[in-house]
Design an enzyme around this catalytic site. Sequence first.
Site, PDB file in Angstrom:
ATOM      1  N   ARG A 239      44.564  41.976  30.545  1.00 13.80           N
ATOM      2  CA  ARG A 239      43.374  42.432  31.530  1.00 13.80           C
ATOM      3  C   ARG A 239      42.800  41.451  32.346  1.00 13.80           C
ATOM      4  O   ARG A 239      42.784  40.381  32.074  1.00 13.80           O
ATOM      5  CB  ARG A 239      42.514  43.020  30.301  1.00 13.80           C
ATOM      6  CG  ARG A 239      42.578  44.063  29.592  1.00 13.80           C
ATOM      7  CD  ARG A 239      42.450  45.403  30.220  1.00 13.80           C
ATOM      8  NE  ARG A 239      42.784  46.710  29.356  1.00 13.80           N
ATOM      9  CZ  ARG A 239      43.991  46.953  29.237  1.00 13.80           C
ATOM     10  NH1 ARG A 239      45.147  46.475  29.401  1.00 13.80           N
ATOM     11  NH2 ARG A 239      44.237  48.024  28.372  1.00 13.80           N
ATOM     12  N   GLU A 268      39.476  45.911  38.823  1.00 14.72           N
ATOM     13  CA  GLU A 268      40.811  47.060  39.166  1.00 14.72           C
ATOM     14  C   GLU A 268      40.195  48.316  39.988  1.00 14.72           C
ATOM     15  O   GLU A 268      39.205  48.787  39.076  1.00 14.72           O
ATOM     16  CB  GLU A 268      41.462  47.466  38.217  1.00 14.72           C
ATOM     17  CG  GLU A 268      42.979  46.699  38.041  1.00 14.72           C
ATOM     18  CD  GLU A 268      43.829  46.895  36.837  1.00 14.72           C
ATOM     19  OE1 GLU A 268      43.801  45.808  36.038  1.00 14.72           O
ATOM     20  OE2 GLU A 268      43.983  48.147  36.339  1.00 14.72           O
ATOM     21  N   HIS A 286      49.154  47.082  37.785  1.00 14.67           N
ATOM     22  CA  HIS A 286      49.046  47.431  36.331  1.00 14.67           C
ATOM     23  C   HIS A 286      50.279  48.417  35.814  1.00 14.67           C
ATOM     24  O   HIS A 286      50.234  49.553  35.638  1.00 14.67           O
ATOM     25  CB  HIS A 286      47.730  48.049  36.141  1.00 14.67           C
ATOM     26  CG  HIS A 286      47.263  47.812  34.841  1.00 14.67           C
ATOM     27  ND1 HIS A 286      46.025  47.826  34.362  1.00 14.67           N
ATOM     28  CD2 HIS A 286      47.992  47.942  33.581  1.00 14.67           C
ATOM     29  CE1 HIS A 286      46.006  47.618  32.966  1.00 14.67           C
ATOM     30  NE2 HIS A 286      47.219  47.707  32.481  1.00 14.67           N
TER      31      HIS A 286
HETATM   32  C1  GLV Z   1      47.797  48.890  28.998  1.00 18.08           C
HETATM   33  O1  GLV Z   1      47.359  48.220  29.835  1.00 18.08           O
HETATM   34  C2  GLV Z   1      47.711  48.949  27.741  1.00 18.08           C
HETATM   35  O2  GLV Z   1      46.684  48.460  27.301  1.00 18.08           O
HETATM   36  O3  GLV Z   1      48.382  49.761  27.140  1.00 18.08           O
END
Ligand code: GLV
Length: 322
Positions: A239, A268, A286
């Site tokens: 993250r 983001e 991502h």
């Molecule tokens: C994606 O970022 C997830 O947490 O699955």
Amino acid sequence: MNGPVVVTTTLPDPVLDRLRTAGPVWTPPDPGPLDRGALLTSVPGAAAIVATLNDRIDAEVADAAGPGLRVVANVAVGFDNLDVPALRARGVEVTNTPGVLTDATADLTFGLLLAVTRRLGEGERLLRARTPWSFQLGFMLGSGLQGKTLGIVGLGQIGRAVARRALAFGMRVVYTGRNPAPAPVERELSATRLPLADLLATADVVSLHCPLTEGTRHLIDADALATMKPTAFLVNTTRGPVVDEAALATALADGVIAGAALDVFEHEPDVHPGLLERDNVALAPHLGSATTETRTAMAMRAAENVCAVLAGAAPLTPVPIR
Ligand code: GLV
Ligand code: GLV
């Protein structure tokens, strides 16, 4: 009779069909993400909410849904977008999708790591710009991985899958985590646990696989970056806010570390302009779990969690208590 299942994004048809076995399904008119107002007006009466990491599901959303809300199923392994205590206090089950995205995310982690260490993005930009070039022994040299040390921050399922790939690349693995990994895992990975400061000081690649919590927000800040080797690379596929992105941009500009590979961003979908302009940064939007197979499996897992709870059973994968 259950209220509707509110889905905040587009899902594959087989997943919607599965959800329809639990009750009527509401889906948004476009893939979203839903803005806050649309989210709040779509949930009243809902028995279940199928959410993505774009949706902040908190007390306000639960209260807008009303007392019929029984489950919030996140289509993600991370669940920092959910206010778990507020939901559980209202008797709402909260689920995520561990396991099904482990390999896809570990693959993407290695793809990005290779992209930055072998300068793949930079090379592709050079070709697409039609820049003249020729094979030369000293042309666009990168850094090899064999014999180097990978430092994994958070040896959970994804961290372990990254470690396995690292062993195949001839790397040595060290890790840091709140708790030691089980002894068989440490043995399998020949992985040594180090305090974060020691890991940062010794690793040639630091790869982040811890969840985002108040304890890990800006874990990698200017001080942490300053303790890394000037030849080291930082990889973030967890993250964005685990890294102080402005501090990272400054560190890269000042040559404090050699490069970074980022799939996630602090704000983001925005990316710090100081990162966008650098060749020693590999970037992806991502995409960690973004394969057709994996995204379908994630959505189906969320649907199975909803169906279980609405049928009065325990969810398959409730989020862990932290
Ligand atoms: C994606 O970022 C997830 O947490 O699955
Ligand atoms: C490189 O292309 C080689 O043949 O070594």
